[in-house]
Design a protein around this motif. Structure first.
Motif, PDB file in Angstrom:
ATOM      1  N   UNK A 153       0.852  -1.183   0.000  1.00 46.97           N
ATOM      2  CA  UNK A 153       0.000   0.000   0.000  1.00 46.97           C
ATOM      3  C   UNK A 153       0.890   1.235   0.000  1.00 46.97           C
ATOM      4  N   UNK A 154       0.513   2.186  -0.826  1.00 46.24           N
ATOM      5  CA  UNK A 154       1.286   3.429  -0.915  1.00 46.24           C
ATOM      6  C   UNK A 154       0.333   4.609  -0.779  1.00 46.24           C
TER       7      UNK A 154
ATOM      8  N   UNK B  41       3.818   0.829   2.703  1.00 44.58           N
ATOM      9  CA  UNK B  41       3.787  -0.431   3.449  1.00 44.58           C
ATOM     10  C   UNK B  41       4.242  -1.531   2.501  1.00 44.58           C
ATOM     11  N   UNK B  42       5.167  -2.376   2.963  1.00 43.80           N
ATOM     12  CA  UNK B  42       5.771  -3.374   2.079  1.00 43.80           C
ATOM     13  C   UNK B  42       6.042  -4.669   2.820  1.00 43.80           C
ATOM     14  N   UNK B  43       6.333  -5.702   2.028  1.00 36.89           N
ATOM     15  CA  UNK B  43       6.763  -6.986   2.577  1.00 36.89           C
ATOM     16  C   UNK B  43       7.739  -7.637   1.603  1.00 36.89           C
ATOM     17  N   UNK B  44       8.526  -8.564   2.106  1.00 35.67           N
ATOM     18  CA  UNK B  44       9.472  -9.275   1.261  1.00 35.67           C
ATOM     19  C   UNK B  44      10.094 -10.432   2.016  1.00 35.67           C
ATOM     20  N   UNK B  45      10.931 -11.163   1.326  1.00 40.68           N
ATOM     21  CA  UNK B  45      11.644 -12.287   1.931  1.00 40.68           C
ATOM     22  C   UNK B  45      13.036 -12.321   1.339  1.00 40.68           C
ATOM     23  N   UNK B  46      13.986 -12.837   2.108  1.00 41.37           N
ATOM     24  CA  UNK B  46      15.347 -12.852   1.599  1.00 41.37           C
ATOM     25  C   UNK B  46      16.266 -13.768   2.362  1.00 41.37           C
TER      26      UNK B  46
ATOM     27  N   UNK C  84       7.206  -4.170   6.649  1.00 42.89           N
ATOM     28  CA  UNK C  84       7.668  -2.854   7.051  1.00 42.89           C
ATOM     29  C   UNK C  84       6.815  -1.714   6.547  1.00 42.89           C
ATOM     30  N   UNK C  85       7.137  -0.548   7.093  1.00 44.43           N
ATOM     31  CA  UNK C  85       6.501   0.693   6.672  1.00 44.43           C
ATOM     32  C   UNK C  85       7.561   1.787   6.654  1.00 44.43           C
ATOM     33  N   UNK C  86       7.500   2.610   5.638  1.00 40.83           N
ATOM     34  CA  UNK C  86       8.339   3.806   5.556  1.00 40.83           C
ATOM     35  C   UNK C  86       7.410   5.010   5.602  1.00 40.83           C
ATOM     36  N   UNK C  87       7.615   5.833   6.607  1.00 43.77           N
ATOM     37  CA  UNK C  87       6.779   7.010   6.807  1.00 43.77           C
ATOM     38  C   UNK C  87       7.497   8.252   6.308  1.00 43.77           C
ATOM     39  N   UNK C  88       6.750   9.148   5.673  1.00 37.12           N
ATOM     40  CA  UNK C  88       7.259  10.459   5.280  1.00 37.12           C
ATOM     41  C   UNK C  88       6.524  11.489   6.136  1.00 37.12           C
ATOM     42  N   UNK C  89       7.014  11.748   7.362  1.00 37.69           N
ATOM     43  CA  UNK C  89       6.249  12.556   8.312  1.00 37.69           C
ATOM     44  C   UNK C  89       6.308  14.061   8.057  1.00 37.69           C
ATOM     45  N   UNK C  90       7.272  14.509   7.262  1.00 35.02           N
ATOM     46  CA  UNK C  90       7.437  15.943   7.056  1.00 35.02           C
ATOM     47  C   UNK C  90       6.934  16.335   5.672  1.00 35.02           C
ATOM     48  N   UNK C  91       5.923  17.165   5.647  1.00 35.44           N
ATOM     49  CA  UNK C  91       5.313  17.595   4.380  1.00 35.44           C
ATOM     50  C   UNK C  91       6.333  18.299   3.486  1.00 35.44           C
ATOM     51  N   UNK C  92       7.167  19.110   4.075  1.00 35.04           N
ATOM     52  CA  UNK C  92       8.138  19.895   3.303  1.00 35.04           C
ATOM     53  C   UNK C  92       9.328  19.049   2.851  1.00 35.04           C
ATOM     54  N   UNK C  93       9.665  18.010   3.610  1.00 35.54           N
ATOM     55  CA  UNK C  93      10.837  17.181   3.316  1.00 35.54           C
ATOM     56  C   UNK C  93      10.394  15.736   3.078  1.00 35.54           C
ATOM     57  N   UNK C  94       9.781  15.483   1.947  1.00 33.02           N
ATOM     58  CA  UNK C  94       9.225  14.156   1.620  1.00 33.02           C
ATOM     59  C   UNK C  94      10.302  13.084   1.445  1.00 33.02           C
TER      60      UNK C  94
END
Length: 148
Positions: free
Chosen positions: A70-71, A77-82, A105-115
């Protein structure tokens, strides 16, 4: 140095040396891990993590393809295996493989100005190559995405 080890090291160095490949960097300070990734904004991307807290006693490297589930404008939000590899194991017991893992996992972009600044959180079940040990790993870090 064994021939297999030389080939793996050469492939890893060449693969990560192209600027178009490493488009995202994440540092996980609590685990002392440095992560390099292709563009995590794409549907499928590659993630490589290096252990940074040892002086040649362990060269553990995690390699995993990831799939975005999901983006949104503020998160991925992502998943994988390795696989987890240790190049020094090839010297001692002629086997580079340490174990297998999955990432959620999830990667958050919390700052509107610094995506491009991202907070990364991962939950990663891990099993040794003989499935004799298992660990539930978590990673929390801060990163920067160079791609658009």
């Amino acid at each position: 140095m064994p021939k297999k080890l030389k080939i793996y090291l050469l492939g890893l160095i060449c693969g990560l040396s192209f600027p178009s490949i490493a488009q995202s960097v994440v540092y996980y300070p609590f685990n002392s891990i440095l992560g390099l990734s292709t563009n995590p904004s794409k549907a499928i991307w590659l993630d490589v993590k290096f252990q940074t807290n040892s002086y040649f006693s362990s060269l553990s490297t995690d390699i995993s393809p990831e799939i975005n589930l999901k983006k949104t404008p503020k998160s991925i939000t992502y998943m994988g295996a390795g696989v987890k590899m240790n190049y020094l194991n090839a010297i001692e017991n002629n086997n580079i493989l340490e174990g297998y893992f999955m990432n959620f996992g999830v990667r958050l972009m919390p700052f509107e100005k610094y995506k491009k600044i991202q907070l990364a959180f991962e939950v990663s079940p891990y099993a040794g190559r003989k499935f004799d040990i298992g660990v539930f790993r978590t990673h929390f870090g801060i990163g920067y995405n160079f791609s658009r």
